[in-house]
Design an enzyme around this catalytic site. Structure first.
Site, mmCIF file in Angstrom:
data_model
loop_
_atom_site.group_PDB
_atom_site.id
_atom_site.type_symbol
_atom_site.label_atom_id
_atom_site.label_comp_id
_atom_site.label_asym_id
_atom_site.label_seq_id
_atom_site.Cartn_x
_atom_site.Cartn_y
_atom_site.Cartn_z
ATOM 1 N N GLU A 33 13.001 8.587 -19.638
ATOM 2 C CA GLU A 33 12.201 7.366 -19.876
ATOM 3 C C GLU A 33 12.123 6.639 -21.074
ATOM 4 O OE1 GLU A 33 9.549 5.125 -19.760
ATOM 5 O OE2 GLU A 33 9.428 6.609 -17.826
ATOM 6 N N GLY A 38 4.276 8.849 -18.101
ATOM 7 C CA GLY A 38 3.018 8.516 -17.549
ATOM 8 C C GLY A 38 3.248 7.142 -16.782
ATOM 9 N N ALA A 113 18.193 4.546 -19.073
ATOM 10 C CA ALA A 113 19.249 4.792 -18.320
ATOM 11 C C ALA A 113 19.902 4.067 -17.454
ATOM 12 C CB ALA A 113 18.515 6.107 -17.435
ATOM 13 N N GLY A 179 -4.532 -14.144 -7.133
ATOM 14 C CA GLY A 179 -4.342 -12.982 -6.550
ATOM 15 C C GLY A 179 -5.558 -12.279 -6.069
ATOM 16 N N GLY A 180 -6.008 -12.204 -4.896
ATOM 17 C CA GLY A 180 -7.080 -11.288 -4.555
ATOM 18 C C GLY A 180 -6.861 -9.922 -3.846
ATOM 19 N N GLY A 269 1.449 -9.889 -7.162
ATOM 20 C CA GLY A 269 2.233 -8.429 -6.755
ATOM 21 C C GLY A 269 3.004 -8.091 -7.784
ATOM 22 N N HIS A 441 -27.782 16.432 1.782
ATOM 23 C CA HIS A 441 -28.895 15.253 1.562
ATOM 24 C C HIS A 441 -29.278 15.428 0.451
ATOM 25 C CE1 HIS A 441 -31.951 12.407 2.875
ATOM 26 N NE2 HIS A 441 -32.827 13.343 2.338
#
Length: 454
Positions: A33, A38, A113, A179-180, A269, A441
Protein backbone atom coordinates in the site's frame (compact mmCIF):
# COMPACT_ATOMS: atom_id res chain seq x y z
CA UNK A 1 10.89 -20.80 -3.08
CA UNK A 2 9.11 -17.45 -3.53
CA UNK A 3 9.01 -14.88 -0.75
CA UNK A 4 5.22 -15.18 -0.70
CA UNK A 5 2.52 -17.33 -2.19
CA UNK A 6 0.45 -14.19 -2.81
CA UNK A 7 1.22 -10.49 -2.96
CA UNK A 8 -1.78 -8.17 -3.05
CA UNK A 9 -1.23 -4.69 -4.47
CA UNK A 10 -3.61 -2.20 -2.84
CA UNK A 11 -5.04 -2.27 0.69
CA UNK A 12 -8.55 -1.02 -0.02
CA UNK A 13 -11.69 -3.10 0.72
CA UNK A 14 -10.93 -5.56 -2.09
CA UNK A 15 -7.24 -5.86 -1.31
CA UNK A 16 -7.34 -6.26 2.46
CA UNK A 17 -10.32 -8.63 2.26
CA UNK A 18 -8.43 -10.78 -0.25
CA UNK A 19 -5.26 -10.73 1.88
CA UNK A 20 -7.12 -11.72 5.05
CA UNK A 21 -8.98 -14.51 3.26
CA UNK A 22 -5.74 -15.78 1.71
CA UNK A 23 -4.06 -15.87 5.11
CA UNK A 24 -7.05 -17.69 6.56
CA UNK A 25 -6.70 -20.31 3.81
CA UNK A 26 -3.04 -20.80 4.71
CA UNK A 27 -1.35 -18.78 1.98
CA UNK A 28 1.83 -16.86 2.87
CA UNK A 29 0.63 -13.36 2.06
CA UNK A 30 1.83 -9.76 1.83
CA UNK A 31 -0.05 -6.60 0.89
CA UNK A 32 1.45 -3.45 -0.65
CA UNK A 33 0.00 0.00 0.00
CA UNK A 34 1.43 3.37 -1.03
CA UNK A 35 -0.93 5.45 1.14
CA UNK A 36 -3.22 4.54 4.04
CA UNK A 37 -4.79 1.11 4.47
CA UNK A 38 -8.49 1.14 3.72
CA UNK A 39 -8.06 2.72 0.31
CA UNK A 40 -10.36 5.33 -1.17
CA UNK A 41 -13.45 3.98 0.57
CA UNK A 42 -12.15 4.44 4.09
CA UNK A 43 -10.00 7.53 3.59
CA UNK A 44 -11.37 9.59 0.68
CA UNK A 45 -14.75 8.09 -0.19
CA UNK A 46 -17.56 6.13 1.42
CA UNK A 47 -16.73 6.47 5.10
CA UNK A 48 -15.67 10.15 5.21
CA UNK A 49 -18.66 11.14 3.08
CA UNK A 50 -21.14 9.26 5.25
CA UNK A 51 -19.56 10.65 8.41
CA UNK A 52 -19.96 14.22 7.17
CA UNK A 53 -23.51 13.50 5.99
CA UNK A 54 -24.36 12.17 9.45
CA UNK A 55 -22.92 15.27 11.12
CA UNK A 56 -24.77 17.63 8.79
CA UNK A 57 -28.00 15.71 9.29
CA UNK A 58 -27.71 16.05 13.07
CA UNK A 59 -27.50 19.81 12.55
CA UNK A 60 -30.33 19.87 10.01
CA UNK A 61 -32.64 17.85 12.26
CA UNK A 62 -32.08 20.31 15.09
CA UNK A 63 -32.72 23.32 12.85
CA UNK A 64 -35.88 21.77 11.40
CA UNK A 65 -37.20 20.40 14.68
CA UNK A 66 -40.03 22.92 15.19
CA UNK A 67 -42.79 20.69 13.66
CA UNK A 68 -41.92 18.05 16.27
CA UNK A 69 -41.90 20.62 19.09
CA UNK A 70 -38.11 20.95 19.24
CA UNK A 71 -36.87 24.56 19.33
CA UNK A 72 -33.09 24.60 19.47
CA UNK A 73 -32.67 28.34 19.48
CA UNK A 74 -29.50 29.79 18.01
CA UNK A 75 -27.93 26.51 16.95
CA UNK A 76 -24.56 26.58 15.20
CA UNK A 77 -22.06 24.14 13.76
CA UNK A 78 -18.28 24.06 13.42
CA UNK A 79 -17.16 22.64 10.07
CA UNK A 80 -13.58 22.16 11.28
CA UNK A 81 -14.92 19.98 14.12
CA UNK A 82 -17.03 18.02 11.62
CA UNK A 83 -13.93 17.31 9.55
CA UNK A 84 -12.02 16.35 12.71
CA UNK A 85 -14.85 13.96 13.55
CA UNK A 86 -14.55 12.52 10.03
CA UNK A 87 -10.80 12.01 10.47
CA UNK A 88 -11.32 10.35 13.84
CA UNK A 89 -13.77 7.82 12.40
CA UNK A 90 -11.39 6.93 9.56
CA UNK A 91 -8.44 6.63 11.94
CA UNK A 92 -10.37 4.29 14.22
CA UNK A 93 -11.37 2.03 11.33
CA UNK A 94 -7.83 2.09 9.89
CA UNK A 95 -6.54 0.93 13.24
CA UNK A 96 -8.93 -2.00 13.06
CA UNK A 97 -7.59 -3.03 9.64
CA UNK A 98 -4.00 -2.83 10.84
CA UNK A 99 -4.92 -5.08 13.77
CA UNK A 100 -6.63 -7.61 11.48
CA UNK A 101 -3.64 -7.77 9.12
CA UNK A 102 -1.22 -8.15 12.02
CA UNK A 103 -3.36 -10.83 13.64
CA UNK A 104 -3.54 -12.77 10.38
CA UNK A 105 0.25 -12.43 9.90
CA UNK A 106 -0.12 -10.59 6.63
CA UNK A 107 3.00 -8.53 5.94
CA UNK A 108 2.24 -4.88 5.11
CA UNK A 109 4.76 -3.54 2.60
CA UNK A 110 4.60 0.26 2.56
CA UNK A 111 5.39 1.86 -0.78
CA UNK A 112 4.51 1.94 -4.46
CA UNK A 113 4.43 -1.35 -6.32
CA UNK A 114 5.70 -2.06 -9.83
CA UNK A 115 5.20 -5.45 -11.46
CA UNK A 116 8.51 -6.19 -13.20
CA UNK A 117 7.63 -9.64 -14.55
CA UNK A 118 4.98 -12.18 -13.55
CA UNK A 119 5.86 -13.25 -10.03
CA UNK A 120 8.11 -10.31 -9.11
CA UNK A 121 7.19 -6.94 -7.62
CA UNK A 122 9.44 -4.02 -6.77
CA UNK A 123 8.21 -1.86 -3.89
CA UNK A 124 9.55 1.68 -3.67
CA UNK A 125 9.19 2.93 -0.11
CA UNK A 126 10.89 5.20 2.42
CA UNK A 127 13.98 2.97 2.47
CA UNK A 128 14.30 2.71 -1.31
CA UNK A 129 13.53 -0.16 -3.68
CA UNK A 130 13.01 -3.77 -2.59
CA UNK A 131 12.10 -6.66 -4.88
CA UNK A 132 9.77 -9.45 -3.74
CA UNK A 133 8.74 -12.68 -5.44
CA UNK A 134 5.37 -14.41 -5.26
CA UNK A 135 3.62 -17.36 -6.83
CA UNK A 136 0.67 -15.10 -7.69
CA UNK A 137 -0.02 -11.36 -7.77
CA UNK A 138 -3.39 -9.73 -7.14
CA UNK A 139 -4.01 -6.15 -8.29
CA UNK A 140 -6.52 -4.15 -6.22
CA UNK A 141 -5.41 -0.60 -6.94
CA UNK A 142 -8.91 0.87 -7.24
CA UNK A 143 -9.84 4.04 -9.07
CA UNK A 144 -9.25 7.80 -9.05
CA UNK A 145 -11.47 10.76 -10.00
CA UNK A 146 -11.80 11.65 -13.67
CA UNK A 147 -10.78 15.15 -14.76
CA UNK A 148 -12.13 15.63 -18.29
CA UNK A 149 -10.47 18.10 -20.71
CA UNK A 150 -12.80 21.00 -19.96
CA UNK A 151 -11.20 24.47 -20.24
CA UNK A 152 -10.72 26.02 -16.80
CA UNK A 153 -10.89 22.78 -14.85
CA UNK A 154 -7.41 23.47 -13.47
CA UNK A 155 -8.43 26.75 -11.83
CA UNK A 156 -7.79 27.16 -8.08
CA UNK A 157 -10.95 26.24 -6.21
CA UNK A 158 -11.94 23.48 -8.63
CA UNK A 159 -11.69 20.19 -6.71
CA UNK A 160 -12.31 16.48 -7.02
CA UNK A 161 -14.08 14.61 -4.24
CA UNK A 162 -10.70 13.32 -3.02
CA UNK A 163 -9.35 16.84 -2.64
CA UNK A 164 -12.48 18.13 -0.94
CA UNK A 165 -12.57 15.31 1.59
CA UNK A 166 -8.88 15.48 2.42
CA UNK A 167 -8.94 18.92 3.94
CA UNK A 168 -11.49 21.46 2.79
CA UNK A 169 -12.97 22.44 6.16
CA UNK A 170 -14.15 25.86 4.98
CA UNK A 171 -17.87 26.34 4.48
CA UNK A 172 -18.48 27.79 1.05
CA UNK A 173 -21.30 30.27 0.65
CA UNK A 174 -21.92 28.79 -2.80
CA UNK A 175 -20.80 25.61 -4.53
CA UNK A 176 -21.26 24.34 -8.09
CA UNK A 177 -21.19 20.56 -8.49
CA UNK A 178 -20.49 19.08 -11.91
CA UNK A 179 -22.09 15.63 -12.07
CA UNK A 180 -25.42 14.37 -10.77
CA UNK A 181 -24.33 10.82 -9.94
CA UNK A 182 -23.83 9.32 -6.49
CA UNK A 183 -20.89 11.52 -5.50
CA UNK A 184 -22.55 14.70 -6.73
CA UNK A 185 -25.90 14.20 -4.99
CA UNK A 186 -24.29 13.17 -1.68
CA UNK A 187 -22.12 16.30 -1.58
CA UNK A 188 -25.12 18.39 -2.64
CA UNK A 189 -27.02 16.97 0.33
CA UNK A 190 -24.17 17.66 2.77
CA UNK A 191 -23.62 21.28 1.77
CA UNK A 192 -27.34 22.04 1.41
CA UNK A 193 -27.86 20.70 4.95
CA UNK A 194 -25.42 23.37 6.16
CA UNK A 195 -27.08 26.22 4.26
CA UNK A 196 -24.66 26.49 1.32
CA UNK A 197 -26.16 27.59 -2.01
CA UNK A 198 -25.62 24.54 -4.21
CA UNK A 199 -26.01 24.26 -7.98
CA UNK A 200 -25.97 20.71 -9.34
CA UNK A 201 -25.27 20.29 -13.08
CA UNK A 202 -25.95 16.98 -14.87
CA UNK A 203 -25.64 16.30 -18.58
CA UNK A 204 -28.36 13.62 -18.74
CA UNK A 205 -32.09 14.19 -18.43
CA UNK A 206 -32.20 13.33 -14.71
CA UNK A 207 -30.06 12.81 -11.66
CA UNK A 208 -28.64 9.32 -11.04
CA UNK A 209 -28.99 8.54 -14.76
CA UNK A 210 -27.78 4.92 -14.44
CA UNK A 211 -30.57 4.05 -12.00
CA UNK A 212 -34.35 3.73 -12.23
CA UNK A 213 -35.82 6.86 -13.82
CA UNK A 214 -38.24 7.55 -10.96
CA UNK A 215 -35.43 7.62 -8.40
CA UNK A 216 -33.55 10.40 -10.19
CA UNK A 217 -36.66 12.40 -10.97
CA UNK A 218 -37.97 12.17 -7.41
CA UNK A 219 -34.57 13.06 -5.97
CA UNK A 220 -34.37 16.13 -8.21
CA UNK A 221 -37.68 17.40 -6.83
CA UNK A 222 -36.64 16.75 -3.22
CA UNK A 223 -33.26 18.47 -3.64
CA UNK A 224 -34.99 21.51 -5.11
CA UNK A 225 -37.19 21.68 -2.01
CA UNK A 226 -34.00 21.52 0.07
CA UNK A 227 -32.70 24.60 -1.76
CA UNK A 228 -30.48 22.99 -4.41
CA UNK A 229 -30.62 24.41 -7.93
CA UNK A 230 -30.77 21.34 -10.19
CA UNK A 231 -29.78 21.73 -13.86
CA UNK A 232 -30.27 18.60 -15.97
CA UNK A 233 -29.65 18.17 -19.71
CA UNK A 234 -26.82 20.64 -19.14
CA UNK A 235 -23.36 20.07 -20.65
CA UNK A 236 -20.46 22.02 -19.16
CA UNK A 237 -18.48 23.97 -21.79
CA UNK A 238 -15.85 25.86 -19.78
CA UNK A 239 -14.96 27.42 -16.45
CA UNK A 240 -13.55 30.87 -15.80
CA UNK A 241 -12.55 32.94 -12.80
CA UNK A 242 -14.68 36.04 -12.28
CA UNK A 243 -14.84 38.65 -9.50
CA UNK A 244 -18.01 36.93 -8.22
CA UNK A 245 -16.44 33.46 -8.16
CA UNK A 246 -15.84 30.57 -10.55
CA UNK A 247 -18.28 30.72 -13.44
CA UNK A 248 -19.32 27.37 -14.89
CA UNK A 249 -20.68 27.88 -18.39
CA UNK A 250 -22.97 25.17 -19.71
CA UNK A 251 -25.43 24.53 -22.52
CA UNK A 252 -28.94 23.33 -21.70
CA UNK A 253 -31.13 22.36 -24.67
CA UNK A 254 -29.00 24.56 -26.96
CA UNK A 255 -29.45 27.48 -24.56
CA UNK A 256 -26.36 28.85 -22.79
CA UNK A 257 -26.39 29.03 -19.01
CA UNK A 258 -23.99 29.96 -16.23
CA UNK A 259 -23.66 28.99 -12.58
CA UNK A 260 -21.27 30.85 -10.28
CA UNK A 261 -19.81 29.41 -7.11
CA UNK A 262 -17.13 30.17 -4.57
CA UNK A 263 -15.81 26.68 -5.37
CA UNK A 264 -16.53 23.90 -7.88
CA UNK A 265 -16.64 20.16 -7.30
CA UNK A 266 -15.88 17.99 -10.33
CA UNK A 267 -17.78 14.73 -9.70
CA UNK A 268 -18.05 13.40 -13.24
CA UNK A 269 -16.79 9.89 -12.50
CA UNK A 270 -13.79 7.71 -11.70
CA UNK A 271 -11.32 5.68 -13.76
CA UNK A 272 -9.33 2.55 -13.05
CA UNK A 273 -5.96 3.36 -11.49
CA UNK A 274 -2.94 1.46 -12.84
CA UNK A 275 -0.51 4.34 -13.45
CA UNK A 276 3.09 3.06 -13.30
CA UNK A 277 1.94 -0.39 -12.16
CA UNK A 278 3.52 -2.39 -14.97
CA UNK A 279 7.16 -2.25 -16.04
CA UNK A 280 7.91 -1.21 -19.59
CA UNK A 281 7.19 -4.04 -22.00
CA UNK A 282 4.66 -5.69 -19.69
CA UNK A 283 1.30 -4.78 -21.20
CA UNK A 284 -1.91 -6.49 -20.03
CA UNK A 285 -5.09 -6.50 -22.07
CA UNK A 286 -7.67 -3.86 -21.19
CA UNK A 287 -11.34 -3.28 -21.91
CA UNK A 288 -13.59 -0.24 -21.75
CA UNK A 289 -13.27 0.27 -18.01
CA UNK A 290 -9.93 -1.20 -16.93
CA UNK A 291 -7.93 -4.41 -16.90
CA UNK A 292 -9.46 -7.37 -18.69
CA UNK A 293 -9.95 -10.44 -16.48
CA UNK A 294 -11.43 -13.90 -17.02
CA UNK A 295 -14.11 -15.59 -14.90
CA UNK A 296 -11.52 -16.27 -12.18
CA UNK A 297 -10.19 -12.66 -12.19
CA UNK A 298 -6.93 -13.57 -13.96
CA UNK A 299 -5.59 -10.92 -16.33
CA UNK A 300 -4.04 -11.70 -19.71
CA UNK A 301 -0.72 -12.10 -17.85
CA UNK A 302 -0.57 -15.60 -16.28
CA UNK A 303 -0.41 -15.53 -12.52
CA UNK A 304 -1.53 -11.88 -12.31
CA UNK A 305 -5.09 -11.26 -11.11
CA UNK A 306 -7.20 -8.12 -10.67
CA UNK A 307 -10.34 -7.25 -8.71
CA UNK A 308 -12.44 -4.22 -7.82
CA UNK A 309 -12.48 -0.84 -9.54
CA UNK A 310 -9.30 -1.51 -11.53
CA UNK A 311 -11.11 -4.22 -13.52
CA UNK A 312 -14.84 -4.04 -12.75
CA UNK A 313 -17.41 -1.66 -14.27
CA UNK A 314 -19.26 -1.74 -10.94
CA UNK A 315 -17.17 0.50 -8.70
CA UNK A 316 -18.43 -0.39 -5.24
CA UNK A 317 -16.48 -1.37 -2.13
CA UNK A 318 -18.62 -4.43 -1.39
CA UNK A 319 -18.18 -5.69 -4.96
CA UNK A 320 -14.39 -5.41 -4.62
CA UNK A 321 -14.48 -7.24 -1.28
CA UNK A 322 -16.63 -10.06 -2.66
CA UNK A 323 -14.42 -10.41 -5.72
CA UNK A 324 -11.29 -10.44 -3.56
CA UNK A 325 -12.59 -13.27 -1.40
CA UNK A 326 -13.80 -15.25 -4.43
CA UNK A 327 -10.48 -14.78 -6.24
CA UNK A 328 -8.29 -16.17 -3.46
CA UNK A 329 -10.73 -18.99 -2.76
CA UNK A 330 -10.33 -20.04 -6.39
CA UNK A 331 -6.54 -19.87 -5.96
CA UNK A 332 -6.88 -22.23 -3.00
CA UNK A 333 -8.87 -24.70 -5.08
CA UNK A 334 -12.26 -23.85 -3.64
CA UNK A 335 -15.38 -23.23 -5.71
CA UNK A 336 -16.28 -19.58 -5.44
CA UNK A 337 -18.14 -16.92 -7.36
CA UNK A 338 -19.92 -13.61 -7.01
CA UNK A 339 -23.57 -13.13 -7.97
CA UNK A 340 -23.41 -9.94 -10.02
CA UNK A 341 -27.18 -10.07 -10.55
CA UNK A 342 -27.74 -9.01 -6.95
CA UNK A 343 -25.32 -6.15 -6.33
CA UNK A 344 -26.90 -3.54 -4.04
CA UNK A 345 -26.11 0.13 -4.47
CA UNK A 346 -26.90 2.84 -1.93
CA UNK A 347 -26.98 6.63 -2.08
CA UNK A 348 -26.93 8.46 1.23
CA UNK A 349 -28.97 11.50 0.26
CA UNK A 350 -32.09 12.60 2.16
CA UNK A 351 -34.06 10.32 2.06
CA UNK A 352 -31.75 7.41 1.28
CA UNK A 353 -31.87 5.50 -2.00
CA UNK A 354 -31.04 1.81 -2.43
CA UNK A 355 -31.43 -0.48 -5.43
CA UNK A 356 -30.57 -4.03 -6.44
CA UNK A 357 -31.05 -6.10 -9.58
CA UNK A 358 -32.89 -5.02 -12.71
CA UNK A 359 -35.19 -2.06 -13.12
CA UNK A 360 -38.50 -2.58 -14.89
CA UNK A 361 -37.13 -0.81 -17.98
CA UNK A 362 -33.96 -2.94 -18.04
CA UNK A 363 -35.98 -6.14 -17.79
CA UNK A 364 -38.23 -5.10 -20.67
CA UNK A 365 -35.19 -4.19 -22.79
CA UNK A 366 -34.01 -7.78 -22.32
CA UNK A 367 -37.39 -9.12 -23.39
CA UNK A 368 -38.28 -10.38 -19.91
CA UNK A 369 -42.02 -10.30 -19.07
CA UNK A 370 -42.40 -8.49 -15.75
CA UNK A 371 -44.85 -7.39 -13.13
CA UNK A 372 -44.05 -4.44 -10.87
CA UNK A 373 -45.44 -3.68 -7.43
CA UNK A 374 -45.11 -0.27 -5.86
CA UNK A 375 -45.94 1.38 -2.57
CA UNK A 376 -45.93 5.16 -2.27
CA UNK A 377 -45.32 5.65 1.43
CA UNK A 378 -47.66 8.55 2.19
CA UNK A 379 -49.63 6.35 4.58
CA UNK A 380 -46.66 4.62 6.21
CA UNK A 381 -46.60 5.56 9.90
CA UNK A 382 -42.83 6.04 10.22
CA UNK A 383 -42.80 8.17 7.07
CA UNK A 384 -45.61 10.36 8.40
CA UNK A 385 -43.71 10.79 11.69
CA UNK A 386 -40.36 11.70 10.12
CA UNK A 387 -41.73 13.55 7.05
CA UNK A 388 -38.62 12.98 4.86
CA UNK A 389 -40.36 13.86 1.59
CA UNK A 390 -41.95 11.62 -1.01
CA UNK A 391 -40.86 8.03 -0.40
CA UNK A 392 -41.64 4.82 -2.24
CA UNK A 393 -40.64 1.18 -2.73
CA UNK A 394 -40.80 -0.66 -6.02
CA UNK A 395 -40.30 -4.39 -6.68
CA UNK A 396 -40.10 -6.06 -10.11
CA UNK A 397 -40.67 -9.79 -10.61
CA UNK A 398 -40.75 -12.18 -13.58
CA UNK A 399 -44.34 -12.30 -14.81
CA UNK A 400 -44.22 -16.05 -15.46
CA UNK A 401 -41.92 -17.57 -12.83
CA UNK A 402 -42.60 -15.00 -10.12
CA UNK A 403 -38.89 -14.70 -9.28
CA UNK A 404 -37.93 -11.27 -7.97
CA UNK A 405 -35.65 -9.49 -10.46
CA UNK A 406 -35.01 -6.10 -8.87
CA UNK A 407 -36.06 -3.47 -6.36
CA UNK A 408 -35.71 0.27 -5.86
CA UNK A 409 -36.24 1.93 -2.49
CA UNK A 410 -36.31 5.62 -1.64
CA UNK A 411 -36.90 6.15 2.06
CA UNK A 412 -35.00 6.49 5.34
CA UNK A 413 -32.99 3.35 6.19
CA UNK A 414 -33.24 2.11 2.60
CA UNK A 415 -29.61 0.99 2.77
CA UNK A 416 -30.45 -1.31 5.68
CA UNK A 417 -33.55 -2.80 4.02
CA UNK A 418 -32.17 -3.57 0.55
CA UNK A 419 -30.12 -6.60 1.67
CA UNK A 420 -33.11 -8.90 2.00
CA UNK A 421 -34.10 -8.15 -1.60
CA UNK A 422 -30.60 -8.98 -2.79
CA UNK A 423 -30.86 -12.30 -0.97
CA UNK A 424 -34.23 -12.90 -2.61
CA UNK A 425 -32.80 -12.30 -6.10
CA UNK A 426 -29.75 -14.50 -5.45
CA UNK A 427 -31.98 -17.35 -4.29
CA UNK A 428 -34.76 -17.02 -6.89
CA UNK A 429 -37.40 -16.14 -4.32
CA UNK A 430 -40.89 -14.86 -5.15
CA UNK A 431 -42.93 -12.06 -3.57
CA UNK A 432 -45.09 -14.68 -1.89
CA UNK A 433 -42.08 -16.22 -0.18
CA UNK A 434 -40.90 -12.84 1.11
CA UNK A 435 -44.40 -12.11 2.38
CA UNK A 436 -44.32 -15.25 4.54
CA UNK A 437 -42.32 -13.32 7.15
CA UNK A 438 -43.90 -10.56 9.26
CA UNK A 439 -42.49 -7.06 9.25
CA UNK A 440 -42.64 -5.09 12.49
CA UNK A 441 -44.89 -2.08 13.02
CA UNK A 442 -44.26 0.82 12.84
CA UNK A 443 -41.30 0.63 10.42
CA UNK A 444 -40.38 1.89 6.98
CA UNK A 445 -39.96 -1.77 6.04
CA UNK A 446 -43.73 -2.30 6.27
CA UNK A 447 -44.04 -0.58 2.91
CA UNK A 448 -42.11 -3.46 1.35
CA UNK A 449 -44.98 -5.81 2.20
CA UNK A 450 -47.40 -3.52 0.33
CA UNK A 451 -45.10 -3.41 -2.70
CA UNK A 452 -44.79 -7.20 -2.68
CA UNK A 453 -48.54 -7.67 -2.31
CA UNK A 454 -49.28 -5.35 -5.23
Amino acid sequence: MSDYQLIVIGAGPGGYTAALQAAKLGLRTAIVERREVGGTCLNRGCIPTKTLLHASQVYRDAVDGAPAGVHAGDITFDLAEMFAYKRGVSEKLRGGIHALLKGARVDLLEGTARIDVPGRVTVTGPAGETAYTADRLLIATGSVPVRPPIPGLDLPGVMTSDQLLEGSDTLYESLVIMGGGVIGVEFATFYANLGCRVTLIEGMDRLLPTMDRELGQNLGQILKKQGVQVCTRSMVDRLEQTPEGIAVHYTAKETPGCAVGEAVLCAIGRRAFRDGLFARGLTPETNGHGLWVDEHYQTSIPGVYAIGDVSSPVQLAHVAAAQGAACVEHMAGLSAGVCMDAVPSCIYCRPEIAAVGLTEAEAKERGIPVKTGKCVMGGNARTVIADPGRCFMKVTAHAETGAILGAQLMCPNASDIIGQLGQAIANGMTPGQLLAAMRPHPTYEEALSEALES
